[in-house]
Design a protein around this motif. Structure first.
Motif, PDB file in Angstrom:
ATOM      1  N   LEU A  95     -75.422  22.787  -3.731  1.00  0.00           N
ATOM      2  CA  LEU A  95     -75.199  22.891  -5.168  1.00  0.00           C
ATOM      3  C   LEU A  95     -73.771  23.395  -5.310  1.00  0.00           C
ATOM      4  O   LEU A  95     -73.437  24.456  -4.766  1.00  0.00           O
ATOM      5  CB  LEU A  95     -76.219  23.867  -5.740  1.00  0.00           C
ATOM      6  CG  LEU A  95     -76.535  23.842  -7.216  1.00  0.00           C
ATOM      7  CD1 LEU A  95     -76.795  22.438  -7.729  1.00  0.00           C
ATOM      8  CD2 LEU A  95     -77.764  24.707  -7.476  1.00  0.00           C
ATOM      9  N   MET A  96     -72.917  22.622  -5.982  1.00  0.00           N
ATOM     10  CA  MET A  96     -71.484  22.946  -5.998  1.00  0.00           C
ATOM     11  C   MET A  96     -70.870  22.809  -7.386  1.00  0.00           C
ATOM     12  O   MET A  96     -71.407  22.116  -8.248  1.00  0.00           O
ATOM     13  CB  MET A  96     -70.728  21.980  -5.060  1.00  0.00           C
ATOM     14  CG  MET A  96     -71.162  22.069  -3.620  1.00  0.00           C
ATOM     15  SD  MET A  96     -70.020  21.217  -2.518  1.00  0.00           S
ATOM     16  CE  MET A  96     -68.590  22.284  -2.552  1.00  0.00           C
ATOM     17  N   LEU A 148     -65.777  15.681 -21.947  1.00  0.00           N
ATOM     18  CA  LEU A 148     -66.865  16.506 -22.470  1.00  0.00           C
ATOM     19  C   LEU A 148     -66.841  17.885 -21.799  1.00  0.00           C
ATOM     20  O   LEU A 148     -67.296  18.861 -22.378  1.00  0.00           O
ATOM     21  CB  LEU A 148     -68.205  15.803 -22.206  1.00  0.00           C
ATOM     22  CG  LEU A 148     -69.478  16.528 -22.627  1.00  0.00           C
ATOM     23  CD1 LEU A 148     -69.522  16.726 -24.138  1.00  0.00           C
ATOM     24  CD2 LEU A 148     -70.715  15.740 -22.182  1.00  0.00           C
ATOM     25  N   ALA A 149     -66.338  17.922 -20.547  1.00  0.00           N
ATOM     26  CA  ALA A 149     -66.345  19.189 -19.809  1.00  0.00           C
ATOM     27  C   ALA A 149     -65.152  19.256 -18.865  1.00  0.00           C
ATOM     28  O   ALA A 149     -64.571  18.220 -18.507  1.00  0.00           O
ATOM     29  CB  ALA A 149     -67.640  19.306 -19.016  1.00  0.00           C
ATOM     30  N   ASP A 150     -64.773  20.501 -18.456  1.00  0.00           N
ATOM     31  CA  ASP A 150     -63.701  20.690 -17.470  1.00  0.00           C
ATOM     32  C   ASP A 150     -64.237  20.590 -16.051  1.00  0.00           C
ATOM     33  O   ASP A 150     -63.550  20.135 -15.147  1.00  0.00           O
ATOM     34  CB  ASP A 150     -63.080  22.094 -17.637  1.00  0.00           C
ATOM     35  CG  ASP A 150     -62.590  22.327 -19.047  1.00  0.00           C
ATOM     36  OD1 ASP A 150     -61.740  21.552 -19.506  1.00  0.00           O
ATOM     37  OD2 ASP A 150     -63.091  23.277 -19.699  1.00  0.00           O
ATOM     38  N   GLU A 151     -65.447  21.089 -15.863  1.00  0.00           N
ATOM     39  CA  GLU A 151     -66.068  21.130 -14.533  1.00  0.00           C
ATOM     40  C   GLU A 151     -67.523  20.737 -14.658  1.00  0.00           C
ATOM     41  O   GLU A 151     -68.087  20.737 -15.757  1.00  0.00           O
ATOM     42  CB  GLU A 151     -66.062  22.564 -13.964  1.00  0.00           C
ATOM     43  CG  GLU A 151     -64.736  23.010 -13.485  1.00  0.00           C
ATOM     44  CD  GLU A 151     -64.774  24.364 -12.744  1.00  0.00           C
ATOM     45  OE1 GLU A 151     -63.694  24.899 -12.587  1.00  0.00           O
ATOM     46  OE2 GLU A 151     -65.849  24.858 -12.359  1.00  0.00           O
ATOM     47  N   ILE A 152     -68.116  20.471 -13.489  1.00  0.00           N
ATOM     48  CA  ILE A 152     -69.567  20.268 -13.461  1.00  0.00           C
ATOM     49  C   ILE A 152     -70.173  21.146 -12.366  1.00  0.00           C
ATOM     50  O   ILE A 152     -69.466  21.590 -11.451  1.00  0.00           O
ATOM     51  CB  ILE A 152     -69.958  18.787 -13.209  1.00  0.00           C
ATOM     52  CG1 ILE A 152     -69.464  18.305 -11.834  1.00  0.00           C
ATOM     53  CG2 ILE A 152     -69.416  17.896 -14.311  1.00  0.00           C
ATOM     54  CD1 ILE A 152     -69.988  16.921 -11.438  1.00  0.00           C
ATOM     55  N   VAL A 153     -71.455  21.393 -12.465  1.00  0.00           N
ATOM     56  CA  VAL A 153     -72.222  21.977 -11.368  1.00  0.00           C
ATOM     57  C   VAL A 153     -73.280  20.945 -11.030  1.00  0.00           C
ATOM     58  O   VAL A 153     -74.059  20.536 -11.903  1.00  0.00           O
ATOM     59  CB  VAL A 153     -72.875  23.314 -11.783  1.00  0.00           C
ATOM     60  CG1 VAL A 153     -73.906  23.752 -10.748  1.00  0.00           C
ATOM     61  CG2 VAL A 153     -71.811  24.387 -11.965  1.00  0.00           C
ATOM     62  N   ASP A 154     -73.265  20.491  -9.768  1.00  0.00           N
ATOM     63  CA  ASP A 154     -74.169  19.394  -9.411  1.00  0.00           C
ATOM     64  C   ASP A 154     -74.514  19.454  -7.926  1.00  0.00           C
ATOM     65  O   ASP A 154     -73.899  20.186  -7.154  1.00  0.00           O
ATOM     66  CB  ASP A 154     -73.502  18.048  -9.741  1.00  0.00           C
ATOM     67  CG  ASP A 154     -74.497  16.898  -9.819  1.00  0.00           C
ATOM     68  OD1 ASP A 154     -75.725  17.133  -9.754  1.00  0.00           O
ATOM     69  OD2 ASP A 154     -74.040  15.740  -9.944  1.00  0.00           O
TER      70      ASP A 154
END
Ligand code: AMP
Length: 212
Positions: A95-96, A148-154
């Motif tokens: 998860l990063m 929509l976003a600067d970063e994601i967590v996925d």
């Protein structure tokens, strides 16, 4: 009767060979059937195949005594009412956090798109980073592309999905693999059956570890 709730998809594909080594095989081909409940080679064990997010719910309420589910789901949705006695070591991933490659990070509040809002909230809070969390249900890597976003967590496995969308992984939040979970009351009421199953899965894992 012992019911095992399995997570469909990638985890199922890796779970079935392990269960087979532990002596539990569905009586018909799960992949080609539209059924949801499957009797097995053991008279007193059946399998149900459901979404990962539903597995802890079935096990928590005791509708299924045992489940196989990704650690990501347990981290995000909590593991109340269940024990987690065995790490199957399958469907490994991380998860990063991830962002567009070479992105220059702006100061201030970050917008983060993710399906894992609880995990993300704790992670950024620990770092003292202010975030606005945007809950999505899929295709997280689209969010930065669309501003929509600067970063994601996925979830990241090979990193190919990120690369294909001009993104790079940044920080590891957790190493993920699939776990056996057991309803707390069933650990007593179905003690012998559950212990037997866990022992057989453990020895299937040991055999695998020795390359057999
Ligand atoms: P990859 O391109 O190999 O990094 O895989 C990334 C995508 O595959 C993620 O967005 C996830 O949706 C999915 N994925 C990969 N491995 C797993 C896993 N072990 N459990 C759940 N989803 C996974």
């Amino acid at each position: 009767m012992l019911t095992i709730a399995l997570t469909k998809g990638r985890i199922l594909q890796e779970t079935l060979p392990l269960l087979a080594k532990a002596g539990v095989e569905p009586l018909e081909d799960i992949h080609s059937s539209r059924k949801l409940i499957f009797p097995t080679t053991l008279d007193d064990v059946s399998l149900v195949v459901i979404r990962g997010t539903d597995v802890p719910t079935y096990v928590r309420y005791g509708a299924a005594q045992v489940g196989v589910v990704g650690k990501d789901i347990l981290l995000e949705h909590g593991a109340d009412g269940v024990y987690e006695p065995l790490d199957l070591g399958i469907a490994r991933c991380r998860l990063m956090t991830a962002a567009p490659t070479g992105r220059i990070r702006s100061r201030g509040k970050l917008r983060v798109a993710t399906k894992f809002v609880n995990v993300a909230r704790d992670f950024y809070a620990e770092k003292g980073q202010q975030v606005e969390l945007i809950k999505l249900y899929g295709a997280m890597e689209l969010a930065p592309l669309m501003n929509l976003a600067d970063e994601i967590v996925d979830i990241v496995d090979t990193g190919n999905t990120l690369r294909a969308n001009g993104m790079e992984p940044l920080e590891i939040i957790a190493d993920i693999s699939s776990r056996i979970i057991v309803n707390k009351a069933a650990m007593r009421s179905h003690h012998a059956q559950v212990r037997h199953l866990i022992e057989r899965l453990q020895s299937a894992l040991d055999d695998r570890g020795q390359g057999q």
